[in-house]
Write a protein that holds these residues in place. Structure first.
Motif, PDB file in Angstrom:
ATOM      1  N   TYR A 252       0.826  -1.207   0.000  1.00  0.00           N
ATOM      2  CA  TYR A 252       0.000   0.000   0.000  1.00  0.00           C
ATOM      3  C   TYR A 252       0.863   1.261   0.000  1.00  0.00           C
ATOM      4  CZ  TYR A 252      -4.030  -2.963   0.945  1.00  0.00           C
ATOM      5  OH  TYR A 252      -5.004  -3.908   0.867  1.00  0.00           O
ATOM      6  N   GLU A 253       1.959   1.233   0.738  1.00  0.00           N
ATOM      7  CA  GLU A 253       2.871   2.377   0.761  1.00  0.00           C
ATOM      8  C   GLU A 253       3.503   2.571  -0.612  1.00  0.00           C
ATOM      9  OE1 GLU A 253       5.087   5.623   1.855  1.00  0.00           O
ATOM     10  OE2 GLU A 253       3.430   4.700   2.955  1.00  0.00           O
ATOM     11  N   PHE A 254       3.845   1.467  -1.270  1.00  0.00           N
ATOM     12  CA  PHE A 254       4.430   1.531  -2.609  1.00  0.00           C
ATOM     13  C   PHE A 254       3.446   2.157  -3.597  1.00  0.00           C
ATOM     14  CE2 PHE A 254       5.275  -0.436  -6.770  1.00  0.00           C
ATOM     15  CZ  PHE A 254       6.579  -0.004  -6.956  1.00  0.00           C
ATOM     16  N   ILE A 255       2.201   1.713  -3.539  1.00  0.00           N
ATOM     17  CA  ILE A 255       1.171   2.261  -4.427  1.00  0.00           C
ATOM     18  C   ILE A 255       0.957   3.743  -4.125  1.00  0.00           C
ATOM     19  CG2 ILE A 255      -1.292   2.177  -4.989  1.00  0.00           C
ATOM     20  CD1 ILE A 255      -1.082  -0.889  -4.576  1.00  0.00           C
ATOM     21  N   LYS A 256       0.978   4.089  -2.850  1.00  0.00           N
ATOM     22  CA  LYS A 256       0.811   5.492  -2.459  1.00  0.00           C
ATOM     23  C   LYS A 256       1.925   6.362  -3.041  1.00  0.00           C
ATOM     24  CE  LYS A 256       0.998   6.496   1.958  1.00  0.00           C
ATOM     25  NZ  LYS A 256       0.704   6.756   3.383  1.00  0.00           N
ATOM     26  N   ARG A 257       3.140   5.829  -3.076  1.00  0.00           N
ATOM     27  CA  ARG A 257       4.260   6.581  -3.640  1.00  0.00           C
ATOM     28  C   ARG A 257       4.156   6.702  -5.155  1.00  0.00           C
ATOM     29  NH1 ARG A 257       9.798   4.600  -0.656  1.00  0.00           N
ATOM     30  NH2 ARG A 257       9.116   4.860   1.488  1.00  0.00           N
ATOM     31  N   LEU A 258       3.605   5.668  -5.805  1.00  0.00           N
ATOM     32  CA  LEU A 258       3.515   5.695  -7.262  1.00  0.00           C
ATOM     33  C   LEU A 258       2.372   6.558  -7.785  1.00  0.00           C
ATOM     34  CD1 LEU A 258       4.299   2.137  -8.641  1.00  0.00           C
ATOM     35  CD2 LEU A 258       5.660   4.188  -8.791  1.00  0.00           C
ATOM     36  N   ILE A 259       1.242   6.567  -7.087  1.00  0.00           N
ATOM     37  CA  ILE A 259       0.081   7.270  -7.651  1.00  0.00           C
ATOM     38  C   ILE A 259       0.244   8.777  -7.660  1.00  0.00           C
ATOM     39  CG2 ILE A 259      -1.548   5.427  -7.148  1.00  0.00           C
ATOM     40  CD1 ILE A 259      -2.536   7.031  -4.770  1.00  0.00           C
ATOM     41  N   ILE A 260       1.192   9.304  -6.916  1.00  0.00           N
ATOM     42  CA  ILE A 260       1.398  10.754  -6.996  1.00  0.00           C
ATOM     43  C   ILE A 260       1.968  11.154  -8.350  1.00  0.00           C
ATOM     44  CG2 ILE A 260       1.677  11.056  -4.516  1.00  0.00           C
ATOM     45  CD1 ILE A 260       4.693  11.273  -4.987  1.00  0.00           C
ATOM     46  N   HIS A 261       2.483  10.174  -9.105  1.00  0.00           N
ATOM     47  CA  HIS A 261       3.045  10.453 -10.422  1.00  0.00           C
ATOM     48  C   HIS A 261       2.012  10.318 -11.544  1.00  0.00           C
ATOM     49  CE1 HIS A 261       7.128  10.685  -8.909  1.00  0.00           C
ATOM     50  NE2 HIS A 261       6.859   9.611  -8.189  1.00  0.00           N
ATOM     51  N   ILE A 262       0.788   9.905 -11.199  1.00  0.00           N
ATOM     52  CA  ILE A 262      -0.258   9.771 -12.213  1.00  0.00           C
ATOM     53  C   ILE A 262      -0.796  11.162 -12.519  1.00  0.00           C
ATOM     54  CG2 ILE A 262      -2.531   8.824 -12.741  1.00  0.00           C
ATOM     55  CD1 ILE A 262      -1.850   6.501 -10.868  1.00  0.00           C
ATOM     56  N   TYR A 263      -0.876  11.483 -13.795  1.00  0.00           N
ATOM     57  CA  TYR A 263      -1.330  12.804 -14.195  1.00  0.00           C
ATOM     58  C   TYR A 263      -2.825  12.965 -13.954  1.00  0.00           C
ATOM     59  CZ  TYR A 263       3.143  12.922 -16.587  1.00  0.00           C
ATOM     60  OH  TYR A 263       4.474  12.884 -16.869  1.00  0.00           O
ATOM     61  N   ASP A 264      -3.246  14.211 -13.787  1.00  0.00           N
ATOM     62  CA  ASP A 264      -4.658  14.511 -13.653  1.00  0.00           C
ATOM     63  C   ASP A 264      -5.384  14.175 -14.949  1.00  0.00           C
ATOM     64  OD1 ASP A 264      -4.274  15.473 -11.104  1.00  0.00           O
ATOM     65  OD2 ASP A 264      -4.021  17.548 -11.761  1.00  0.00           O
ATOM     66  N   ARG A 265      -6.687  13.982 -14.842  1.00  0.00           N
ATOM     67  CA  ARG A 265      -7.490  13.681 -16.006  1.00  0.00           C
ATOM     68  C   ARG A 265      -7.408  14.846 -16.991  1.00  0.00           C
ATOM     69  NH1 ARG A 265     -13.786  11.779 -15.890  1.00  0.00           N
ATOM     70  NH2 ARG A 265     -13.775  10.913 -17.975  1.00  0.00           N
ATOM     71  N   TYR A 266      -7.284  14.532 -18.247  1.00  0.00           N
ATOM     72  CA  TYR A 266      -7.179  15.490 -19.353  1.00  0.00           C
ATOM     73  C   TYR A 266      -5.876  16.289 -19.338  1.00  0.00           C
ATOM     74  CZ  TYR A 266     -12.135  14.450 -19.557  1.00  0.00           C
ATOM     75  OH  TYR A 266     -13.331  13.802 -19.612  1.00  0.00           O
ATOM     76  N   PHE A 267      -4.906  15.878 -18.538  1.00  0.00           N
ATOM     77  CA  PHE A 267      -3.610  16.547 -18.530  1.00  0.00           C
ATOM     78  C   PHE A 267      -2.802  16.018 -19.707  1.00  0.00           C
ATOM     79  CE2 PHE A 267       0.833  16.983 -17.296  1.00  0.00           C
ATOM     80  CZ  PHE A 267       0.859  18.297 -16.878  1.00  0.00           C
ATOM     81  N   ASN A 268      -2.344  16.904 -20.554  1.00  0.00           N
ATOM     82  CA  ASN A 268      -1.620  16.499 -21.762  1.00  0.00           C
ATOM     83  C   ASN A 268      -0.125  16.473 -21.503  1.00  0.00           C
ATOM     84  OD1 ASN A 268      -3.883  16.250 -23.396  1.00  0.00           O
ATOM     85  ND2 ASN A 268      -3.934  18.440 -23.792  1.00  0.00           N
ATOM     86  N   VAL A 269       0.502  15.403 -21.923  1.00  0.00           N
ATOM     87  CA  VAL A 269       1.937  15.244 -21.787  1.00  0.00           C
ATOM     88  C   VAL A 269       2.505  14.981 -23.176  1.00  0.00           C
ATOM     89  CG1 VAL A 269       3.769  13.842 -20.796  1.00  0.00           C
ATOM     90  CG2 VAL A 269       1.708  14.265 -19.502  1.00  0.00           C
TER      91      VAL A 269
END
Length: 185
Positions: free
Chosen positions: A99-116
């Motif tokens: 759970y801690e690992f997932i918590k650290r990774l999801i902060i890198h997920i872009y917001d919806r409709y965020f263009n990269v």
């Protein structure tokens, strides 16, 4: 300077979002405890020109947060992975709860409709000169790319099985397609 600038900008944006009354006390506490600013990983890049700097930024922004090859072990509850520490470039292995690992990774997920910008220039999916670049490729690379357009070749490469070869050894040939007509009346 970058650390202090990043800290001031981020805290100002948070204050604007949450409101001065709610966030001011926490903002002052953060400034007291982080007098050197927030940590920013910005390694010195020996860039000779702007093009190479842009290439570096594009390459960095298109990468995932962590490669799967860095995961060493997962026992169903705890996960062991490694990373290179930016401060001294030492390899560090860490074991944490999933759970801690997932918590650290999801902060890198872009917001919806965020263009990269993932692919730019020659790496873009369709480039105005992409047809001309086939002539620049070596013949065996060009031949391999042509084969990948064939569905039979792609299945054979993926599953190590030719889909048109029967178990008795004969090769199937496509003759015609029968399509049933439906009455819509």
């Amino acid at each position: 300077m970058l650390r202090n600038r990043f800290q001031a900008t981020l805290l100002s944006l948070l204050e604007k979002h949450f409101g001065k009354q709610k966030f001011r006390a926490l903002k002052n506490l953060i400034y007291k405890s982080s007098s050197n600013g927030f940590y920013v990983h910005a390694p010195k890049v020996k860039a000779r020109d702007i093009k190479s700097t842009v290439k570096y930024v594009i390459r960095y922004s298109g990468k995932p947060a962590m490669a799967q090859s860095r995961i060493l072990n997962y026992d169903g509850e705890y996960l062991t992975f490694w990373y290179n520490r930016h401060e001294d470039n030492q390899r560090v292995e860490e074991t944490i709860h999933a759970y801690e690992f997932i918590k650290r990774l999801i902060i890198h997920i872009y917001d919806r409709y965020f263009n990269v910008v993932r692919y730019y220039g020659l790496y873009a999916k369709k480039h105005k000169h992409s047809d001309k670049f086939n002539f620049m490729l070596k013949p065996h690379v060009s031949q391999f790319r042509k084969q990948l357009k064939n569905w039979r070749c792609r299945i054979e490469l993926s599953f190590h099985h030719d889909p048109l070869v029967c178990s008795c050894g004969h090769t199937f040939h496509f003759d015609y397609l029968v399509q049933k007509e439906y009455n819509t009346c």
